[in-house]
Scaffold this motif. Structure first.
Motif, PDB file in Angstrom:
ATOM      1  N   LYS A  49       0.648  -1.043   0.036  1.00 12.63           N
ATOM      2  CA  LYS A  49      -0.020  -0.116   0.122  1.00 12.63           C
ATOM      3  C   LYS A  49       0.753   1.265  -0.043  1.00 12.63           C
ATOM      4  O   LYS A  49       0.628   2.312  -0.578  1.00 12.63           O
ATOM      5  CB  LYS A  49      -0.840   0.026   1.171  1.00 12.63           C
ATOM      6  N   PHE A  50       2.102   1.286   0.475  1.00 15.43           N
ATOM      7  CA  PHE A  50       2.955   2.461   0.799  1.00 15.43           C
ATOM      8  C   PHE A  50       4.025   2.385  -0.527  1.00 15.43           C
ATOM      9  O   PHE A  50       4.549   1.574  -0.780  1.00 15.43           O
ATOM     10  CB  PHE A  50       3.722   2.322   2.035  1.00 15.43           C
ATOM     11  N   ASP A  51       3.889   3.764  -0.870  1.00 17.31           N
ATOM     12  CA  ASP A  51       5.021   3.966  -1.818  1.00 17.31           C
ATOM     13  C   ASP A  51       6.352   4.675  -1.066  1.00 17.31           C
ATOM     14  O   ASP A  51       7.496   4.008  -0.969  1.00 17.31           O
ATOM     15  CB  ASP A  51       4.647   4.884  -3.069  1.00 17.31           C
ATOM     16  N   VAL A  52       5.981   5.523  -0.172  1.00 18.22           N
ATOM     17  CA  VAL A  52       6.744   6.356   0.615  1.00 18.22           C
ATOM     18  C   VAL A  52       6.208   6.737   1.862  1.00 18.22           C
ATOM     19  O   VAL A  52       5.255   7.102   1.844  1.00 18.22           O
ATOM     20  CB  VAL A  52       7.328   7.818  -0.056  1.00 18.22           C
ATOM     21  N   LEU A  53       7.127   6.325   2.946  1.00 12.69           N
ATOM     22  CA  LEU A  53       6.750   6.669   4.179  1.00 12.69           C
ATOM     23  C   LEU A  53       7.654   7.796   4.676  1.00 12.69           C
ATOM     24  O   LEU A  53       8.710   7.793   4.571  1.00 12.69           O
ATOM     25  CB  LEU A  53       6.712   5.739   5.447  1.00 12.69           C
ATOM     26  N   PHE A  54       7.064   8.952   5.346  1.00 15.02           N
ATOM     27  CA  PHE A  54       7.608  10.251   5.632  1.00 15.02           C
ATOM     28  C   PHE A  54       7.420  10.638   7.070  1.00 15.02           C
ATOM     29  O   PHE A  54       6.210  10.817   7.210  1.00 15.02           O
ATOM     30  CB  PHE A  54       7.215  11.292   4.541  1.00 15.02           C
ATOM     31  N   THR A  55       8.499  10.558   7.915  1.00 14.57           N
ATOM     32  CA  THR A  55       8.507  10.629   9.413  1.00 14.57           C
ATOM     33  C   THR A  55       9.554  11.184   9.934  1.00 14.57           C
ATOM     34  O   THR A  55      10.530  11.188   9.284  1.00 14.57           O
ATOM     35  CB  THR A  55       7.722   9.430   9.859  1.00 14.57           C
ATOM     36  N   GLY A  56       9.566  11.446  11.177  1.00 13.66           N
ATOM     37  CA  GLY A  56      10.878  11.869  11.808  1.00 13.66           C
ATOM     38  C   GLY A  56      11.439  10.869  12.107  1.00 13.66           C
ATOM     39  O   GLY A  56      11.393   9.544  12.061  1.00 13.66           O
TER      40      GLY A  56
END
Length: 173
Positions: A49-56
């Motif tokens: 489901k994910f392409d890019v996860l963006f987080t700290g």
């Protein structure tokens, strides 16, 4: 997918606001927000489901360790921290693992694949990066495995042997 915990920590509402504001400059990129606990569950349940996860950094560290098991081991995950100019810090996503240092059991593939990322993203050497990735794929197709990814029917090798096999596969191309 921007990952935060804005429902509990006010500082993450700031994160969410800034991500949304910056996203407005990139309308061709789809953005959604997800709380970290749900992201962890969804990552295990439906990773495609994910392409890019963006987080700290903190949530990224936790989620990348969970995602590692989708590849079989954290020893398989290269990583990069890039700036806007494409300059970056390239390293395996795992830590230093002092408990196995010098034992010859560490998986060198994440480090090797991190070098391929550096060639591709910072040095614009697509063909060199692809050669490294093909060499790693070839070695895995031969059934060579370090202890972290070993399974019955494959050949267990140490750190040096795995690295040397990748070099041999590169030379064979």
């Amino acid at each position: 997918t921007s990952v935060d915990k804005a429902n509990v920590l006010e500082t993450f509402q700031f994160w969410k606001d800034v991500v949304t504001e910056v996203h407005a400059q990139y309308p061709d990129i789809e953005l959604d927000h997800m709380y970290v606990d749900n992201a962890a569950m969804q990552l295990v349940k439906a990773p495609k489901k994910f392409d890019v996860l963006f987080t700290g950094n903190m949530f990224g560290d936790i989620l990348s360790d969970a995602a590692a098991m989708l590849t079989g081991s954290i020893g398989m995950l290269p990583s990069a921290s890039l700036n806007a100019k494409g300059q970056g810090l390239y390293e395996p996503s795992h830590g230093s693992a002092p408990d196995i240092a010098g034992k010859g059991v560490a998986n060198p593939l994440a480090t090797i694949l991190s070098a391929a990322m550096m060639l591709r993203f910072s040095l614009n050497q697509e063909e060199a990066a692809s050669r490294i990735e093909r060499a790693v794929q070839s070695v895995l197709e031969q059934g060579l495995r370090t202890p972290d990814i070993y399974s019955e029917g494959t050949k267990k090798v140490g750190t040096t042997e795995m690295g040397e096999a990748v070099v041999a596969a590169l030379r064979a191309q």
